[in-house]
Design a protein around this motif. Structure first.
Motif, PDB file in Angstrom:
ATOM      1  N   ALA A   1    -122.332  69.487 108.525  1.00  0.00           N
ATOM      2  CA  ALA A   1    -121.069  70.220 108.539  1.00  0.00           C
ATOM      3  C   ALA A   1    -120.552  70.334 107.114  1.00  0.00           C
ATOM      4  O   ALA A   1    -120.869  69.508 106.262  1.00  0.00           O
ATOM      5  CB  ALA A   1    -120.035  69.526 109.415  1.00  0.00           C
ATOM      6  N   GLY A   2    -119.742  71.361 106.881  1.00  0.00           N
ATOM      7  CA  GLY A   2    -119.153  71.546 105.563  1.00  0.00           C
ATOM      8  C   GLY A   2    -117.764  72.150 105.674  1.00  0.00           C
ATOM      9  O   GLY A   2    -117.409  72.754 106.687  1.00  0.00           O
ATOM     10  N   ILE A   3    -116.988  71.981 104.606  1.00  0.00           N
ATOM     11  CA  ILE A   3    -115.615  72.457 104.596  1.00  0.00           C
ATOM     12  C   ILE A   3    -115.252  72.892 103.188  1.00  0.00           C
ATOM     13  O   ILE A   3    -115.650  72.265 102.196  1.00  0.00           O
ATOM     14  CB  ILE A   3    -114.657  71.363 105.123  1.00  0.00           C
ATOM     15  N   THR A   4    -114.513  73.976 103.070  1.00  0.00           N
ATOM     16  CA  THR A   4    -114.093  74.451 101.761  1.00  0.00           C
ATOM     17  C   THR A   4    -112.978  73.568 101.192  1.00  0.00           C
ATOM     18  O   THR A   4    -112.416  72.721 101.895  1.00  0.00           O
ATOM     19  CB  THR A   4    -113.609  75.902 101.842  1.00  0.00           C
ATOM     20  N   GLY A   5    -112.668  73.783  99.936  1.00  0.00           N
ATOM     21  CA  GLY A   5    -111.695  72.943  99.255  1.00  0.00           C
ATOM     22  C   GLY A   5    -110.314  72.954  99.892  1.00  0.00           C
ATOM     23  O   GLY A   5    -109.640  71.924  99.954  1.00  0.00           O
ATOM     24  N   SER A   6    -109.909  74.083 100.361  1.00  0.00           N
ATOM     25  CA  SER A   6    -108.597  74.194 101.009  1.00  0.00           C
ATOM     26  C   SER A   6    -108.621  73.694 102.440  1.00  0.00           C
ATOM     27  O   SER A   6    -107.572  73.476 103.041  1.00  0.00           O
ATOM     28  CB  SER A   6    -108.146  75.651 101.004  1.00  0.00           C
TER      29      SER A   6
ATOM     30  N   ARG B   1    -119.395  69.560 119.145  1.00  0.00           N
ATOM     31  CA  ARG B   1    -119.296  68.104 119.323  1.00  0.00           C
ATOM     32  C   ARG B   1    -118.701  67.421 118.100  1.00  0.00           C
ATOM     33  O   ARG B   1    -118.021  66.407 118.232  1.00  0.00           O
ATOM     34  CB  ARG B   1    -120.684  67.515 119.595  1.00  0.00           C
ATOM     35  N   PHE B   2    -118.989  67.937 116.916  1.00  0.00           N
ATOM     36  CA  PHE B   2    -118.512  67.337 115.666  1.00  0.00           C
ATOM     37  C   PHE B   2    -117.420  68.221 115.067  1.00  0.00           C
ATOM     38  O   PHE B   2    -117.452  69.451 115.194  1.00  0.00           O
ATOM     39  CB  PHE B   2    -119.642  67.219 114.662  1.00  0.00           C
ATOM     40  N   THR B   3    -116.491  67.573 114.394  1.00  0.00           N
ATOM     41  CA  THR B   3    -115.438  68.294 113.693  1.00  0.00           C
ATOM     42  C   THR B   3    -115.261  67.720 112.297  1.00  0.00           C
ATOM     43  O   THR B   3    -115.053  66.507 112.148  1.00  0.00           O
ATOM     44  CB  THR B   3    -114.102  68.202 114.440  1.00  0.00           C
ATOM     45  N   ILE B   4    -115.336  68.584 111.297  1.00  0.00           N
ATOM     46  CA  ILE B   4    -115.085  68.171 109.930  1.00  0.00           C
ATOM     47  C   ILE B   4    -113.654  68.550 109.570  1.00  0.00           C
ATOM     48  O   ILE B   4    -113.155  69.607 109.959  1.00  0.00           O
ATOM     49  CB  ILE B   4    -116.100  68.800 108.950  1.00  0.00           C
TER      50      ILE B   4
END
Length: 126
Positions: A49-54, A67-70
């Motif tokens: 999983a990945g997430i941007t800076g904001s 199933r997963f949450t970042i």
């Protein structure tokens, strides 16, 4: 230099949940895109999983979608991975990684990240 420290791994039964945390050093955490990867014995490291800076955009591997949450808390310099409905095949060492070069996109290859944590073990019993 960015230091990343993961925590929250452990042993859980199939169907259970764990929340991983990754604490980052530095005063510009919101300018890092963050990712979670995992590596099981005998297998290559894979994107989870990945997430941007904001925090405005996230991306997941098909195997964990739903199933997963970042998520991230930029005030605490921390990124999280909430893992629900865990399966034995989710067992691996989980690594968080920082992309300090571009914070507005999520990259799915390990080469896109320039800093890595030491990893935390997740074991899922069937």
């Amino acid at each position: 230099q960015v230091q990343l420290v993961e925590s929250g791994g452990g042993l859980v039964q199939a169907g259970g949940s764990l929340r991983l945390s990754c604490a980052a050093s530095g005063r510009t955490f919101s300018r890092y895109a963050m990712g979670w990867f995992r590596q099981a014995p005998g297998k290559e490291r894979e994107f989870v999983a990945g997430i941007t800076g904001s925090g405005g955009s996230t991306y997941y591997a098909d195997s964990v979608k739903g199933r997963f949450t970042i998520s991230r808390d930029n005030a605490k310099n921390t990124v999280y991975l909430q893992m629900n409905s865990l399966k034995p095949e989710d067992a691996a060492v989980y690594y968080c990684a920082a992309n300090t070069r571009r914070h507005t996109i999520v990259l799915v290859t390990s080469g896109g990240y320039d800093y890595w944590g030491q990893g935390t073990q997740v074991t899922v019993s069937s």
